[in-house]
Write an enzyme that holds these catalytic residues in place. Structure first.
Site, PDB file in Angstrom:
ATOM      1  N   ARG A 139      -8.894 -13.332 -42.752  1.00 37.32           N
ATOM      2  CA  ARG A 139      -7.847 -12.394 -42.511  1.00 37.32           C
ATOM      3  C   ARG A 139      -6.715 -13.167 -42.646  1.00 37.32           C
ATOM      4  NH1 ARG A 139     -10.220  -7.779 -41.594  1.00 37.32           N
ATOM      5  NH2 ARG A 139     -12.168  -7.761 -40.959  1.00 37.32           N
ATOM      6  N   ASP A 140      -5.409 -12.200 -42.915  1.00 39.53           N
ATOM      7  CA  ASP A 140      -4.485 -12.961 -43.141  1.00 39.53           C
ATOM      8  C   ASP A 140      -3.544 -12.824 -41.839  1.00 39.53           C
ATOM      9  OD1 ASP A 140      -1.194 -12.909 -43.655  1.00 39.53           O
ATOM     10  OD2 ASP A 140      -1.873 -12.918 -45.723  1.00 39.53           O
ATOM     11  N   ILE A 141      -2.885 -13.891 -41.403  1.00 44.69           N
ATOM     12  CA  ILE A 141      -2.143 -14.224 -40.332  1.00 44.69           C
ATOM     13  C   ILE A 141      -1.071 -13.087 -40.165  1.00 44.69           C
ATOM     14  CG2 ILE A 141      -2.982 -16.363 -39.823  1.00 44.69           C
ATOM     15  CD1 ILE A 141      -0.203 -17.428 -40.197  1.00 44.69           C
TER      16      ILE A 141
ATOM     17  N   ASN B  79      -0.364 -13.380 -56.381  1.00 44.72           N
ATOM     18  CA  ASN B  79       0.800 -14.144 -57.129  1.00 44.72           C
ATOM     19  C   ASN B  79       0.658 -15.443 -57.575  1.00 44.72           C
ATOM     20  OD1 ASN B  79       2.445 -11.773 -55.647  1.00 44.72           O
ATOM     21  ND2 ASN B  79       2.156 -12.694 -53.853  1.00 44.72           N
TER      22      ASN B  79
ATOM     23  N   GLU C 158       3.653 -18.406 -51.967  1.00 48.53           N
ATOM     24  CA  GLU C 158       3.978 -19.187 -50.966  1.00 48.53           C
ATOM     25  C   GLU C 158       3.344 -20.256 -50.746  1.00 48.53           C
ATOM     26  OE1 GLU C 158       4.399 -16.981 -47.264  1.00 48.53           O
ATOM     27  OE2 GLU C 158       5.485 -15.322 -48.069  1.00 48.53           O
ATOM     28  N   VAL C 159       1.902 -20.308 -51.177  1.00 51.23           N
ATOM     29  CA  VAL C 159       1.072 -21.508 -50.938  1.00 51.23           C
ATOM     30  C   VAL C 159       0.233 -21.764 -52.602  1.00 51.23           C
ATOM     31  CG1 VAL C 159      -1.013 -22.274 -50.039  1.00 51.23           C
ATOM     32  CG2 VAL C 159       0.021 -20.794 -48.684  1.00 51.23           C
TER      33      VAL C 159
ATOM     34  N   HIS D  94      -4.995 -17.832 -54.541  1.00 54.93           N
ATOM     35  CA  HIS D  94      -5.564 -16.686 -53.439  1.00 54.93           C
ATOM     36  C   HIS D  94      -5.350 -15.298 -54.127  1.00 54.93           C
ATOM     37  CE1 HIS D  94      -1.558 -17.787 -52.274  1.00 54.93           C
ATOM     38  NE2 HIS D  94      -1.512 -16.391 -51.641  1.00 54.93           N
TER      39      HIS D  94
ATOM     40  N   HIS E 242      -5.263 -11.289 -52.791  1.00 58.09           N
ATOM     41  CA  HIS E 242      -4.997 -10.585 -51.401  1.00 58.09           C
ATOM     42  C   HIS E 242      -5.695  -9.365 -51.493  1.00 58.09           C
ATOM     43  CE1 HIS E 242      -1.321 -12.552 -49.908  1.00 58.09           C
ATOM     44  NE2 HIS E 242      -1.063 -13.116 -51.023  1.00 58.09           N
TER      45      HIS E 242
END
Length: 125
Positions: free
Chosen positions: A34-36, A97, A105-106, A110, A112
């Protein structure tokens, strides 16, 4: 500009167990959690366990086993969360992305998986 893999990025550290996560599913080659900072009712990140910086890097360089494992775990997550259209759900959005222009961002590939409510327009300018 080459987007190099940083072995100390957030997801690499998470895969090494240095950072906790709320695991949703895990397989031989893939981890989902789960995304924080969720952007919708359901917001799950799916990452390969291998060192890939972006979707195109993963698609070009991952083994067939890694790619199949990743995609099958995405399908399982969609079904298990009730989002899968194929299983009677109302659908979801999958976003990857890639690189600085997408605001990745990372620097670890990944995906989503977002759902549980109407998503709205794809992009807002």
């Amino acid at each position: 500009m080459k987007f190099d893999y940083d072995k100390d990025n957030l997801f690499a550290r998470l895969l090494r167990g240095e950072i906790p996560n709320d695991t949703v599913a895990e397989s031989e080659h893939t981890l989902a959690f789960r995304d924080i900072r969720p952007q919708m009712k359901e917001h799950i990140l799916v990452i390969p366990k291998g060192a890939y910086v972006s979707l195109d890097d993963f698609a070009a360089n991952a083994s067939e086993a890694e790619i199949v494992d990743f995609m099958r775990l995405c399908a399982k997550i969609a079904k298990d969360t009730g989002l899968s259209v194929a299983a009677g759900g109302r659908g979801f959005r999958a976003i990857a992305n890639s690189g600085p222009d997408s605001l990745q961002e990372v620097p670890h590939f990944h995906l989503h998986i977002l759902g549980g409510e109407v998503a709205g327009p794809l992009l807002a300018r």
